[in-house]
Design a protein around this motif. Structure first.
Motif, PDB file in Angstrom:
ATOM      1  N   THR A 120       0.831  -1.202   0.000  1.00 18.72           N
ATOM      2  CA  THR A 120       0.000   0.000   0.000  1.00 18.72           C
ATOM      3  C   THR A 120       0.866   1.252   0.000  1.00 18.72           C
ATOM      4  O   THR A 120       0.619   2.192  -0.753  1.00 18.72           O
ATOM      5  CB  THR A 120      -0.938   0.002   1.220  1.00 18.72           C
ATOM      6  OG1 THR A 120      -1.692  -1.207   1.218  1.00 18.72           O
ATOM      7  CG2 THR A 120      -1.866   1.199   1.207  1.00 18.72           C
ATOM      8  N   ARG A 154      -3.479  11.640  -7.687  1.00 18.02           N
ATOM      9  CA  ARG A 154      -4.548  12.631  -7.536  1.00 18.02           C
ATOM     10  C   ARG A 154      -5.005  13.125  -8.910  1.00 18.02           C
ATOM     11  O   ARG A 154      -4.212  13.627  -9.694  1.00 18.02           O
ATOM     12  CB  ARG A 154      -4.086  13.798  -6.672  1.00 18.02           C
ATOM     13  CG  ARG A 154      -3.834  13.370  -5.230  1.00 18.02           C
ATOM     14  CD  ARG A 154      -3.372  14.501  -4.363  1.00 18.02           C
ATOM     15  NE  ARG A 154      -2.133  15.047  -4.905  1.00 18.02           N
ATOM     16  CZ  ARG A 154      -1.778  16.319  -4.840  1.00 18.02           C
ATOM     17  NH1 ARG A 154      -2.571  17.185  -4.247  1.00 18.02           N
ATOM     18  NH2 ARG A 154      -0.645  16.726  -5.348  1.00 18.02           N
ATOM     19  N   ARG A 175      -5.993  -1.256   3.711  1.00 12.61           N
ATOM     20  CA  ARG A 175      -6.717   0.017   3.579  1.00 12.61           C
ATOM     21  C   ARG A 175      -6.471   0.966   4.758  1.00 12.61           C
ATOM     22  O   ARG A 175      -6.780   2.146   4.669  1.00 12.61           O
ATOM     23  CB  ARG A 175      -8.204  -0.238   3.403  1.00 12.61           C
ATOM     24  CG  ARG A 175      -8.504  -0.880   2.072  1.00 12.61           C
ATOM     25  CD  ARG A 175      -9.990  -0.951   1.823  1.00 12.61           C
ATOM     26  NE  ARG A 175     -10.252  -1.530   0.532  1.00 12.61           N
ATOM     27  CZ  ARG A 175     -10.373  -0.827  -0.582  1.00 12.61           C
ATOM     28  NH1 ARG A 175     -10.254   0.467  -0.548  1.00 12.61           N
ATOM     29  NH2 ARG A 175     -10.602  -1.427  -1.734  1.00 12.61           N
ATOM     30  N   GLN A 176      -5.923   0.470   5.831  1.00 16.61           N
ATOM     31  CA  GLN A 176      -5.647   1.312   6.993  1.00 16.61           C
ATOM     32  C   GLN A 176      -4.212   1.853   7.002  1.00 16.61           C
ATOM     33  O   GLN A 176      -3.898   2.756   7.762  1.00 16.61           O
ATOM     34  CB  GLN A 176      -5.900   0.528   8.285  1.00 16.61           C
ATOM     35  CG  GLN A 176      -7.306  -0.029   8.393  1.00 16.61           C
ATOM     36  CD  GLN A 176      -8.372   1.031   8.209  1.00 16.61           C
ATOM     37  OE1 GLN A 176      -8.288   2.117   8.748  1.00 16.61           O
ATOM     38  NE2 GLN A 176      -9.379   0.717   7.411  1.00 16.61           N
ATOM     39  N   ALA A 190      -3.524   5.610   5.962  1.00 18.39           N
ATOM     40  CA  ALA A 190      -4.788   6.062   5.387  1.00 18.39           C
ATOM     41  C   ALA A 190      -4.919   7.579   5.415  1.00 18.39           C
ATOM     42  O   ALA A 190      -5.719   8.142   4.681  1.00 18.39           O
ATOM     43  CB  ALA A 190      -5.966   5.424   6.124  1.00 18.39           C
ATOM     44  N   ASP A 191      -4.115   8.224   6.232  1.00 19.88           N
ATOM     45  CA  ASP A 191      -4.189   9.681   6.294  1.00 19.88           C
ATOM     46  C   ASP A 191      -3.371  10.349   5.188  1.00 19.88           C
ATOM     47  O   ASP A 191      -3.470  11.543   4.979  1.00 19.88           O
ATOM     48  CB  ASP A 191      -3.734  10.173   7.662  1.00 19.88           C
ATOM     49  CG  ASP A 191      -2.308   9.750   7.992  1.00 19.88           C
ATOM     50  OD1 ASP A 191      -1.871   8.692   7.508  1.00 19.88           O
ATOM     51  OD2 ASP A 191      -1.639  10.477   8.734  1.00 19.88           O
ATOM     52  N   GLY A 231      -2.602  11.507   1.575  1.00 20.92           N
ATOM     53  CA  GLY A 231      -3.438  11.826   0.423  1.00 20.92           C
ATOM     54  C   GLY A 231      -3.242  10.902  -0.762  1.00 20.92           C
ATOM     55  O   GLY A 231      -4.207  10.520  -1.427  1.00 20.92           O
ATOM     56  N   LYS A 287      -4.984   7.518  -0.182  1.00 28.01           N
ATOM     57  CA  LYS A 287      -6.427   7.696  -0.378  1.00 28.01           C
ATOM     58  C   LYS A 287      -6.746   7.867  -1.860  1.00 28.01           C
ATOM     59  O   LYS A 287      -7.720   7.312  -2.367  1.00 28.01           O
ATOM     60  CB  LYS A 287      -6.928   8.921   0.385  1.00 28.01           C
ATOM     61  CG  LYS A 287      -7.004   8.747   1.875  1.00 28.01           C
ATOM     62  CD  LYS A 287      -7.538  10.011   2.510  1.00 28.01           C
ATOM     63  CE  LYS A 287      -7.577   9.886   3.998  1.00 28.01           C
ATOM     64  NZ  LYS A 287      -8.071  11.110   4.647  1.00 28.01           N
ATOM     65  N   PHE A 321      -6.649   4.513  -3.727  1.00 27.88           N
ATOM     66  CA  PHE A 321      -7.861   3.725  -3.487  1.00 27.88           C
ATOM     67  C   PHE A 321      -9.057   4.323  -4.223  1.00 27.88           C
ATOM     68  O   PHE A 321      -9.873   3.591  -4.782  1.00 27.88           O
ATOM     69  CB  PHE A 321      -8.148   3.591  -1.992  1.00 27.88           C
ATOM     70  CG  PHE A 321      -7.313   2.536  -1.322  1.00 27.88           C
ATOM     71  CD1 PHE A 321      -7.418   1.202  -1.678  1.00 27.88           C
ATOM     72  CD2 PHE A 321      -6.415   2.877  -0.333  1.00 27.88           C
ATOM     73  CE1 PHE A 321      -6.649   0.231  -1.071  1.00 27.88           C
ATOM     74  CE2 PHE A 321      -5.635   1.910   0.291  1.00 27.88           C
ATOM     75  CZ  PHE A 321      -5.756   0.587  -0.079  1.00 27.88           C
ATOM     76  N   ALA A 322      -9.165   5.645  -4.250  1.00 29.67           N
ATOM     77  CA  ALA A 322     -10.268   6.282  -4.967  1.00 29.67           C
ATOM     78  C   ALA A 322     -10.188   5.962  -6.456  1.00 29.67           C
ATOM     79  O   ALA A 322     -11.207   5.620  -7.081  1.00 29.67           O
ATOM     80  CB  ALA A 322     -10.243   7.796  -4.746  1.00 29.67           C
TER      81      ALA A 322
END
Length: 120
Positions: free
Chosen positions: A45, A54, A83-84, A87-88, A90, A93, A96-97
């Motif tokens: 991850t 992004r 996923r953890q 996770a903070d 960017g 995240k 995953f998005a």
């Protein structure tokens, strides 16, 4: 390779995917590299989180779902990730998005096709 396939702003936000096939191949390669990591799911991850994922918007996502192998690469790597983990961050995240959106678009396409087939 990823940088040549996209147009980014000064904050490294992807404004447009210029070369869909090249971008998809780069993502598939990154997913395969992450899968080969001998470490933990958190390590995989974190590796994928080092890439700038992004996007300014999702306008290119439907075209990206058409790229051979991208759905399989993303749907295969997602269960292997934590996923953890960070996770903070960017970029984690954002990965995953991106991955979830591509996978969901393809699943929605399959479901729509299934519904059309049932109506025929």
């Amino acid at each position: 390779m990823l940088k040549r396939a996209v147009k980014q702003d000064s904050n490294q936000v992807i404004l447009a995917v210029l070369q869909h096939l090249l971008f998809a191949q780069a993502v598939i390669g990154l997913c395969n590299t992450a899968k080969a990591f001998p470490g933990t799911s958190a390590d995989r991850t974190q590796f994928l989180g080092t890439i700038g994922w992004r996007f300014a918007d999702q306008a290119d996502f439907p075209v990206l779902t058409d790229q051979k192998g991208l759905f399989n690469a993303l749907s295969t790597i997602l269960p292997l990730l934590d996923r953890q983990a960070d996770a903070d961050l960017g970029n984690v995240k954002a990965f995953f998005a991106f991955a979830n959106a591509i996978v969901q678009l393809e699943l929605n396409r399959w479901e729509a096709q299934r519904q059309r087939n049932l109506q025929e």
